[in-house]
Design an enzyme around this catalytic site. Structure first.
Site, mmCIF file in Angstrom:
data_model
loop_
_atom_site.group_PDB
_atom_site.id
_atom_site.type_symbol
_atom_site.label_atom_id
_atom_site.label_comp_id
_atom_site.label_asym_id
_atom_site.label_seq_id
_atom_site.Cartn_x
_atom_site.Cartn_y
_atom_site.Cartn_z
ATOM 1 N N ASP A 42 23.673 -85.293 77.786
ATOM 2 C CA ASP A 42 24.923 -86.046 77.993
ATOM 3 C C ASP A 42 25.470 -86.583 76.672
ATOM 4 O OD1 ASP A 42 25.409 -86.509 81.137
ATOM 5 O OD2 ASP A 42 23.262 -86.447 80.733
ATOM 6 N N HIS A 44 28.467 -85.739 75.498
ATOM 7 C CA HIS A 44 29.881 -86.020 75.790
ATOM 8 C C HIS A 44 30.741 -85.999 74.522
ATOM 9 C CE1 HIS A 44 29.729 -86.982 80.104
ATOM 10 N NE2 HIS A 44 28.500 -87.423 79.853
ATOM 11 N N ASN A 151 28.220 -81.104 84.601
ATOM 12 C CA ASN A 151 29.394 -81.115 85.468
ATOM 13 C C ASN A 151 30.680 -81.273 84.673
ATOM 14 O OD1 ASN A 151 28.345 -83.827 84.962
ATOM 15 N ND2 ASN A 151 30.022 -84.543 86.228
ATOM 16 N N HIS A 152 30.600 -81.714 83.414
ATOM 17 C CA HIS A 152 31.804 -81.844 82.588
ATOM 18 C C HIS A 152 32.157 -80.546 81.882
ATOM 19 C CE1 HIS A 152 32.835 -86.249 82.508
ATOM 20 N NE2 HIS A 152 31.669 -86.287 83.107
ATOM 21 N N HIS A 256 20.748 -80.959 86.075
ATOM 22 C CA HIS A 256 21.851 -81.867 85.743
ATOM 23 C C HIS A 256 22.534 -82.232 87.057
ATOM 24 C CE1 HIS A 256 24.732 -83.492 82.718
ATOM 25 N NE2 HIS A 256 25.536 -83.471 83.767
ATOM 26 N N HIS A 313 23.163 -91.592 83.124
ATOM 27 C CA HIS A 313 23.379 -92.086 81.768
ATOM 28 C C HIS A 313 22.423 -93.185 81.347
ATOM 29 C CE1 HIS A 313 27.668 -90.488 80.757
ATOM 30 N NE2 HIS A 313 26.927 -89.578 81.362
#
Length: 735
Positions: A42, A44, A151-152, A256, A313
């Site tokens: 993660d 990001h 998922n992002h 995930h 997270h």
């Protein structure tokens, strides 16, 4: 020699007391036979990249992670999803990521481990270069990077190459090894029942006497994953043959998904002097998920020894034993705070995972480039009782002064913690500050945006420092469907303890889901051909994932189904509308068959009055004692066999399929779906000539696709039979 790392102890501490059960550790380390892996998830990259203050936070921390891997001389880097924050990252974001990977992972350092699986497995069709970059003689790789998608950054789109994501670009660029990509075909498209479900092939590695099998499962909709696990349709290919016995493989699984919150709270204490975020219950810091919108921890196969969990997270990187299972779970958490939630305030770490034979241990490495984050909560009524002479609930100015003092305390607290960990306060990044304020008894409150102006240049988020909320009252249900209003039926889960009327504009907008707005709008329409659930999925794929072909493909598929159904019948002029409704019903049935995770939300709500929206009556079946993962193989290099659940667990796994018609398992619609809306102008129904009726049917089919026949089908069919001249309801437009 690798840089010195914090030692991994054989005994952990929870709430300051030693546990009786020793934590995983390697008794006697042998570098020639021990894998050294950097764990992170993660990242990001690209989050808030247009923010002048926080825009470079994610990429700076990713640079630090790569520096840690280089200095520790790890064998490879392992990422568990959400490398990028956006499904289609910007050119600047891609440019910086590829540049960093080239800078830190390419070089002359020899690769100390061997790939035992097929290097072409997962490679790009039509090209000769392998899927694993260090096996390519044209590339000079020093530290390989393996990653699954989240998922992002999940694959989207259609075309000759299939669904693609940003990791595919990094893979063909030679800077990253992308694995765990799944091709989830519908059951109707698969003839052999043995091929249905999720099939996972491992990446097989060997270093000396240690053999590692990495199973990667990129993000799947949580409802679909839950269904596949409960239906015992997740199959793992096990290595077979050769000189390595099956029990000598160290099987590691990367997932995930949403993680099911256990009923028994666990605490996060201090482990060997490393900050663990205090002795607060872990479940109090985690986002609550419904039982069918998450994956329980104990549903994986017993052959797994370690699960690396992405998507959540909060940092829980220290291995946690799963009750009733032989494997552990490590959850590295995110490397950048993407929300002002309690779980994001925990100290963020990456881990150095060491694997030797059947033993492993994790050394936690704190991240130094993470922006400090402090949060607190105050109840004004309680504060007023203490500060009798300083604050009054009737005086807005005194309340503002009190809140300003609390924010000053949080800023000072952030500086003190930064000094303890970094030493130099002058180089401190502007902190993130969040103060939740319970305002039930206050008559008037200051504007949060105006309040934040006093802290510009001192905090990183001046516009949303304050978050107002009121004590929850009995939810007042809407009397009618309002397409332009947020759906408050899920208030307990969507809004939590926050009163929408007392929240800031930013917080209120952040809690609104586009899926809810699309769902309500479609429910208010009178769709005669399109399948509402399918159209909602297509719209969400367009909105969230920028899949520009989602609605076009959906409409084309529906036209094929409805057109084939109509052409196969001898339709009389006066029965056109009725046959159109029947064709739509067939389209609804086919859509439900191709999406086994979908279910009727209204029926489920009637059966679960007073319970959580996500609660399922068959919840006990997902907690079967035996493994819910099937181990299978149909390849010559893998063993063919399966592990089936026994006793009650087997019956529980078989129940959903047998009762599919009565209570479908779950709702597949979620935040990660996306699509585009085409505005369709309704045409007035008339009982004209045959030519006009046929033209009307053709026009309706030309602007439609699959959609379930609910109120529309009933009203149209009854009107056709009774000859009622009541005009059809007008359709509003989505702007």
């Amino acid at each position: 020699m690798p840089a010195s790392l914090p030692p991994a102890s054989g005994r952990s501490r929870v709430n300051g007391t030693a546990e009786l059960e020793p934590t995983p550790s390697i008794v006697q380390s042998d570098p020639d036979n021990c894998f050294s892996i950097l764990l992170a998830t993660d990242n990001h990259i690209g989050y808030a990249e247009k923010d002048p203050v926080r825009g470079q936070d994610a990429i700076n921390t990713f640079r630090e992670i790569l520096e840690i891997a280089r200095d520790a001389e790890v064998d490879f880097i392992l990422l568990a999803g959400d490398l990028f924050h956006e499904n289609r990252p910007s050119r600047s974001c891609l440019h910086q990521t590829i540049a960093l990977l080239r800078e830190y992972t390419l070089g002359d350092k020899p690769i100390s481990f061997e790939l035992m699986s097929d290097p072409m497995d997962g490679s790009t069709p039509g090209f000769s270069f392998p899927a694993v970059n260090y096996e390519d003689p044209n590339l000079n790789i020093a530290i390989p990077v393996f990653s699954i998608h989240g998922n992002h950054d999940d694959p989207q789109g259609t075309g000759p190459e299939g669904a693609l994501c940003a990791l595919d670009i990094l893979s063909v660029s030679g800077v990253l090894n992308y694995f765990g990509k799944l091709d989830l075909a519908s059951d109707e498209a698969v003839d052999d029942a043995a091929d249905k479900g999720i099939r996972i092939r491992p990446v097989l590695l060997r270093k000396g006497d240690t053999h590692l099998a990495m199973y990667g499962v990129g993000n799947v909709k949580d409802a679909r994953m839950h269904y596949e696990l409960r239906s015992n349709r997740v199959k793992m290919f096990m290595p077979e043959g050769g000189e390595v016995a099956e029990e000598e493989w160290f099987n590691m699984l990367l997932v995930h998904q949403n993680r099911w919150v256990e009923s028994t709270p666990r605490a996060i204490g201090t482990v060997d002097g490393l900050a663990r975020g205090g002795a607060r219950p872990a479940d109090d810091l985690r986002v609550k998920h419904g039982p069918q919108q998450s994956v329980p921890e104990g549903m994986f196969d017993d052959s797994i020894k370690l699960v690396v969990w992405g998507h959540e997270h909060d940092c829980r990187i220290w291995p946690e034993k799963v009750e009733g299972k032989d494997y552990y779970i490590t959850q590295p958490g995110s490397s950048v705070a993407t929300s002002l939630a309690p779980g994001e305030a925990l100290p963020k770490h990456v881990g150095i995972l060491s694997i030797q034979g059947s033993q492993f241990q994790i050394a936690e490495i704190p991240l130094k480039t993470v922006r400090p984050f402090e949060l607190d909560e105050v109840v004004l009524s309680e504060a007023a009782a203490i500060e009798v002479n300083k604050m009054s609930l009737d005086d807005k100015d005194s309340i503002t002064a009190f809140l300003r003092g609390k924010v000053e305390e949080l800023i000072a607290q952030a500086k003190q913690k930064w000094k303890e960990t970094h030493g130099n306060v002058k180089d401190m990044m502007l902190p993130l500050i969040r103060l939740k304020v319970e305002t039930s008894d206050a008559k008037e409150m200051t504007n949060p945006v105006r309040f934040g102006q006093d802290f510009v240049g001192r905090v990183a988020n001046p516009r949303d420092i304050l978050q107002y909320y009121r004590r929850k009252k009995a939810a007042e249900r809407k009397s009618k469907n309002l397409p332009d209003a947020p759906d408050m039926e899920d208030e307990d889960e969507e809004w939590g303890a926050d009163d929408p009327a007392a929240m800031t504009a930013n917080d209120r907008l952040s809690k609104l889901r586009m899926a809810n707005l699309v769902k309500q709008y479609l429910q208010a329409q009178n769709l005669e051909v399109l399948v509402e659930n399918g159209l909602e999925d297509a719209v969400m794929r367009f909105v969230d994932k920028d899949d520009k072909d989602a609605i076009k493909d959906f409409v084309a598929d529906t036209l094929k189904v409805v057109g084939r159904d109509m052409r196969g019948k001898q339709v009389q002029e006066e029965d056109v509308e009725e046959h159109m409704m029947q064709a739509k019903e067939n389209a609804v049935a086919q859509w439900a068959t191709e999406h086994p995770s979908g279910r009727n939300e209204e029926d489920r709500k009637k059966k679960t009055k007073g319970k959580s929206r996500q609660r399922d009556s068959d919840e006990d079946s997902m907690a079967a004692e035996d493994s819910m993962m099937e181990v299978d193989s149909d390849d010559a290099s893998f063993r063919s066999g399966s592990v089936q659940p026994k006793g009650k667990g087997a019956k529980a796994a078989a129940k959903p399929a047998a009762r599919g018609k009565k209570a479908p398992l779950f709702d597949e619609r979620s935040e990660s779906e996306e699509s585009e809306v085409e505005e369709v102008m309704p045409q007035k129904k008339s009982r004209g000539t045959g030519a006009s009726a046929g033209a009307k049917a053709a026009a309706t089919a030309a602007t439609s696709s699959r959609a379930p026949a609910k109120r529309a089908g009933t009203s149209a069919a009854s009107k056709s039979k009774s000859g009622s001249k009541t005009p059809a309801p007008k359709q509003s437009q989505l702007t």
